[in-house]
Scaffold this active site. Structure first.
Site, PDB file in Angstrom:
ATOM      1  N   ASP A  20     -42.781   9.830   8.852  1.00 44.19           N
ATOM      2  CA  ASP A  20     -41.328   9.755   9.043  1.00 44.19           C
ATOM      3  C   ASP A  20     -40.607  10.478   7.904  1.00 44.19           C
ATOM      4  OD1 ASP A  20     -41.760   8.230  11.273  1.00 44.19           O
ATOM      5  OD2 ASP A  20     -40.978   6.362  10.431  1.00 44.19           O
ATOM      6  N   GLY A  46     -44.282   6.088  13.522  1.00 43.41           N
ATOM      7  CA  GLY A  46     -44.911   6.192  14.837  1.00 43.41           C
ATOM      8  C   GLY A  46     -44.888   4.829  15.489  1.00 43.41           C
ATOM      9  N   LYS A  47     -44.424   4.747  16.742  1.00 44.07           N
ATOM     10  CA  LYS A  47     -44.252   3.442  17.369  1.00 44.07           C
ATOM     11  C   LYS A  47     -45.564   2.676  17.467  1.00 44.07           C
ATOM     12  CE  LYS A  47     -41.121   2.566  20.323  1.00 44.07           C
ATOM     13  NZ  LYS A  47     -40.151   1.972  19.376  1.00 44.07           N
ATOM     14  N   ALA A  49     -48.309   2.969  15.497  1.00 44.35           N
ATOM     15  CA  ALA A  49     -48.695   2.525  14.159  1.00 44.35           C
ATOM     16  C   ALA A  49     -47.764   1.436  13.650  1.00 44.35           C
ATOM     17  CB  ALA A  49     -48.700   3.712  13.199  1.00 44.35           C
ATOM     18  N   ASP A 257     -39.912  -2.152  16.754  1.00 47.17           N
ATOM     19  CA  ASP A 257     -41.373  -2.164  16.667  1.00 47.17           C
ATOM     20  C   ASP A 257     -41.869  -3.405  15.950  1.00 47.17           C
ATOM     21  OD1 ASP A 257     -41.546   0.271  17.997  1.00 47.17           O
ATOM     22  OD2 ASP A 257     -41.456   1.428  16.139  1.00 47.17           O
ATOM     23  N   ARG A 290     -34.329  -4.301   5.286  1.00 40.71           N
ATOM     24  CA  ARG A 290     -35.005  -3.424   4.334  1.00 40.71           C
ATOM     25  C   ARG A 290     -35.044  -2.007   4.880  1.00 40.71           C
ATOM     26  NH1 ARG A 290     -40.484  -6.723   2.455  1.00 40.71           N
ATOM     27  NH2 ARG A 290     -39.436  -8.528   1.523  1.00 40.71           N
TER      28      ARG A 290
END
Length: 309
Positions: A20, A46-47, A49, A257, A290
């Protein structure tokens, strides 16, 4: 590599692994407008992961099926997965770039994301077949929309346990395979797009109506996430509203996610869908406080926010 066999309580995530690139802006630019921003850091995403890390950090047995590239981004993409305890025996390195997500986060916490598939494009039916035994033995197979459709379809066909699908982004996949989702996990926008893909387009925007229509399309259960408004669970018993804690959002990247990973972690542990969704809403809210995706996810030692009356 040889897969570590799964167990009846295991989760196998078949999905994307990205690096990212995150930038920050006061507000999102208008079309044709240039703004100065900050950030520029590379982090893991990554969705697939993201959801694997979220579940693993909450104590679930997680196996990841995916791919990274042969570039320097791969290490950044895997740093949290390695630390999470998820099994990575089915994560392979392929020639070319690692998947990349370019994320822009505004001061209000809202984000825009552009995804470049990279190595994720190699997670096709042949790739998935190499890990058939692992998928067949899984208690839950979790999928998203960031791998090729034939890889997605093959994973569903191999699954003998529960299939959970978070079709994000909404991409063309097999209708028969999609309807195996139990639950189908979508937000309002994605829910409408799924209906359009299934040949049942609607102008409805009311979440309760959208969930009811999706159930009518053959999905045994549906979970619709509603951001700060929580979520809706739809099943044979009707609709259940899931409240979410009130938090000050810093960055919503990956919060959905986190919800998905927490949901399957609780389902794998034997909880009901409503119970799992209530817990997932708290985890998603925690992640929004966060910055980053995987870096924002809680572990078992973190205190989650609670819903107040």
């Amino acid at each position: 590599m040889t897969d570590i066999p799964g167990s009846p309580g295991s989760i196998v995530v078949v999905g994307s692994i990205n690096a990212d690139l995150t930038t920050t802006v006061h507000r999102h630019p208008h079309p044709g407008e240039t703004l100065l921003g900050g950030g520029g850091e590379i982090s893991a995403g990554g969705k697939g992961a993201n959801q694997a890390v979220a579940a693993a950090q909450l104590g679930a047995e997680v196996h990841m099926v995916g791919a990274v590239g042969s570039d320097t981004m791969a290490d950044s993409a895997l740093v949290h997965m390695r630390a999470s305890g998820a099994d990575m025996s089915a994560v392979h390195t392929v020639d070319g770039p690692t998947g990349l997500a370019v994320i822009t986060v505004a001061d209000d916490g809202e984000n825009t994301i552009i995804v470049v598939p990279g190595a994720n494009a190699s997670v096709d039916a042949d790739y998935v077949d190499r890990h058939a035994r692992l998928i067949e033995q899984a208690g839950i197979v979790l999928l998203q929309g960031e791998i090729p459709a034939d890889g997605f379809n093959r994973a569903v066909d191999l699954a003998q346990g529960r299939v959970v699908i978070n079709l994000a982004p909404v991409v063309p996949v097999g209708h028969e395979q999609l309807r195996q989702a139990d639950p189908l996990l979508v937000n309002e926008h994605e829910g409408a797009l799924v209906l359009e893909m299934l040949g049942a387009p609607t102008t409805e925007t009311d979440p309760s109506t959208l969930v009811a229509v999706l159930l009518g399309q053959g999905f045994p259960t549906v979970v619709m996430t509603l951001g700060a408004d929580g979520a809706l669970v739809g099943d044979a018993e009707g609709l259940t509203a899931i409240p979410t804690p009130t938090v000050e959002a810093v960055d919503t990247t990956g919060s959905g996610d986190a919800f998905a990973g927490a949901l399957v972690a609780k389902l794998a542990d034997g909880h009901s869908l409503v119970e799992a969704a209530r817990f997932a809403a708290r985890v998603g809210a925690f992640a929004a406080t966060r910055r980053g995706a995987q870096a924002s996810y809680p572990t078992l030692v973190d205190d989650l926010p609670t819903v107040t009356a």
